[in-house]
Design a protein around this motif. Structure first.
Motif, PDB file in Angstrom:
ATOM      1  N   ASP A  33      52.309  30.361  35.791  1.00 27.10           N
ATOM      2  CA  ASP A  33      53.505  31.221  36.152  1.00 27.10           C
ATOM      3  C   ASP A  33      53.091  32.139  37.288  1.00 27.10           C
ATOM      4  N   GLY A  34      52.370  31.533  38.175  1.00 26.67           N
ATOM      5  CA  GLY A  34      51.955  32.242  39.263  1.00 26.67           C
ATOM      6  C   GLY A  34      50.877  33.354  39.145  1.00 26.67           C
ATOM      7  N   VAL A  35      50.138  33.501  38.173  1.00 27.27           N
ATOM      8  CA  VAL A  35      49.235  34.463  37.837  1.00 27.27           C
ATOM      9  C   VAL A  35      48.018  34.225  38.779  1.00 27.27           C
ATOM     10  N   ARG A  36      47.436  35.131  39.696  1.00 27.38           N
ATOM     11  CA  ARG A  36      46.473  34.907  40.561  1.00 27.38           C
ATOM     12  C   ARG A  36      45.025  35.420  39.834  1.00 27.38           C
ATOM     13  N   ALA A  37      43.934  34.851  40.270  1.00 25.67           N
ATOM     14  CA  ALA A  37      42.640  35.051  39.430  1.00 25.67           C
ATOM     15  C   ALA A  37      42.199  36.446  40.221  1.00 25.67           C
ATOM     16  N   THR A  38      41.599  37.256  39.563  1.00 24.83           N
ATOM     17  CA  THR A  38      40.660  38.154  40.096  1.00 24.83           C
ATOM     18  C   THR A  38      39.399  37.679  40.654  1.00 24.83           C
ATOM     19  N   TRP A  39      38.483  38.540  41.466  1.00 32.41           N
ATOM     20  CA  TRP A  39      37.380  38.240  42.082  1.00 32.41           C
ATOM     21  C   TRP A  39      36.415  37.813  40.715  1.00 32.41           C
ATOM     22  N   THR A  40      36.456  38.602  39.636  1.00 34.15           N
ATOM     23  CA  THR A  40      35.659  38.398  38.540  1.00 34.15           C
ATOM     24  C   THR A  40      36.006  37.033  37.799  1.00 34.15           C
ATOM     25  N   GLN A  41      37.442  36.921  37.661  1.00 40.05           N
ATOM     26  CA  GLN A  41      37.541  35.256  37.204  1.00 40.05           C
ATOM     27  C   GLN A  41      37.378  34.381  37.645  1.00 40.05           C
ATOM     28  N   ASP A  42      37.480  34.310  39.251  1.00 42.29           N
ATOM     29  CA  ASP A  42      36.953  33.243  40.135  1.00 42.29           C
ATOM     30  C   ASP A  42      35.779  33.093  40.150  1.00 42.29           C
ATOM     31  N   ALA A  43      34.912  34.418  39.838  1.00 40.07           N
ATOM     32  CA  ALA A  43      33.260  33.985  39.934  1.00 40.07           C
ATOM     33  C   ALA A  43      32.959  33.424  38.245  1.00 40.07           C
ATOM     34  N   ILE A  44      33.604  33.860  37.441  1.00 42.44           N
ATOM     35  CA  ILE A  44      33.232  33.244  36.125  1.00 42.44           C
ATOM     36  C   ILE A  44      33.715  31.725  36.170  1.00 42.44           C
ATOM     37  N   ALA A  45      34.742  31.248  36.607  1.00 43.52           N
ATOM     38  CA  ALA A  45      35.086  29.935  36.782  1.00 43.52           C
ATOM     39  C   ALA A  45      34.249  29.076  37.523  1.00 43.52           C
ATOM     40  N   SER A  46      33.801  29.735  38.648  1.00 48.18           N
ATOM     41  CA  SER A  46      32.867  29.131  39.680  1.00 48.18           C
ATOM     42  C   SER A  46      31.430  28.820  39.024  1.00 48.18           C
TER      43      SER A  46
END
Length: 302
Positions: A207-220
């Motif tokens: 639903d268009g929810v964008r990741a935060t910096w922290t979430q992008d870092a965890i996923a990466s």
């Protein structure tokens, strides 16, 4: 969003990631490549002092006996090839995967949803599109090969211009392309699949929810760890193919058999620890920046 806006966002985000990664991590990459290309035992359990000598010689090569300053500077060979390769690679990989994913989602999205469920299907589409992009990355192999040679065997390039090397060596610069594709396919599958799975678990992307910096870092972090571990054995063989002299090439199977005979199966994972500890953060760093900036610019350029 207009397609040109999406394209611009992906190019800008991935290019910034490539430049940032190169500036911070080129010396670390040099250390990992030199360790992987060393065909002798580095760790002597009975003699920590000998282990230190072995590592010093493997990492700093001709500067092993020099001062700290010269040792540090010796870790910056091939930065020109590294810049060209890294920026093009990141733009191609991080900017290109979303393009392939969009195409696959339009064509196969419903089929994947029906067969695997929406969340798993989304993860598999992301992983598969990443794998296809990873295979195509062999187009950039000549720049990677020259970077590796500059890092591990600079005498092979000394006194030779770039144009002369490309003209004389030609398709020889694509030596190891098959192994590179074999390494990139599962590695990129794990990178993008792992990151998407982590984001799905965190509720990002729906639903268009964008990741935060922290979430992008965890996923990466999850994607990069999986990618490096899966690809390491073939990466060792690929590096040794690439650092062979131009006039004395060897095939992947020859190198593989000699490695197993002389170093055992553990030799396939040589360099994995420094890669996870220092090269891992490099990939995590650039992938985080690329994911976040691509999302930011896609929103800003609407």
């Amino acid at each position: 969003m207009h397609s040109s806006g999406k394209a611009n966002a992906r190019i800008i985000g991935s290019a910034v990631a490539g430049v940032s990664e190169l500036a911070l991590f080129h010396p670390v990459d040099t250390v990992a490549k030199r360790l992987m290309s060393t065909e002798t035992q580095l760790i002597t359990l009975s003699s920590p002092a000998q282990t230190r000598v072995n590592l010093n010689n493997a990492i700093f090569r001709s500067c092993a006996t020099e001062g700290l300053g010269q040792k540090a500077m010796s870790l910056f060979p091939g930065v020109g090839f590294g810049a060209a390769y890294k920026i093009l690679q990141r733009v191609y990989k991080f900017g290109g995967q979303p393009v392939v994913l969009d195409m696959m989602t339009k064509r196969f999205g419903k089929d994947f949803d029906e067969k695997f469920g929406h969340k798993t299907g989304r993860t598999l589409l992301s992983a598969t599109s990443g794998s296809l992009i990873g295979i195509g990355e062999i187009v950039l192999l000549p720049l990677d090969a020259l970077k590796v040679k500059a890092q591990t065997a600079p005498e092979q390039l000394r006194g030779r211009g770039v144009v002369e090397i490309f003209r004389k060596e030609g398709f020889g610069l694509y030596r190891g392309a098959g192994l590179t594709a074999m390494r990139n396919a599962p590695g990129s599958f794990a990178l993008f699949g792992g990151a998407t799975a982590a984001k799905t678990y965190m509720g990002v992307g729906e639903d268009g929810v964008r990741a935060t910096w922290t979430q992008d870092a965890i996923a990466s972090c999850i994607g990069a760890t999986a990618s490096i571990s899966v690809a390491q054995p073939l990466d060792v063989v690929k590096t040794r193919i690439q650092n062979r002299p131009f006039d004395s090439p060897e095939g992947g199977m020859t190198i593989f058999r000699r490695l197993i005979k002389n170093e055992g199966f553990g030799g396939l994972f040589k360099g994995l620890t420094p890669k996870l500890l220092v090269v891992g953060p490099k990939l995590i760093f650039s992938f985080t920046i690329a994911q976040h900036l691509i999302g930011y610019f896609e929103h800003a350029l609407k």
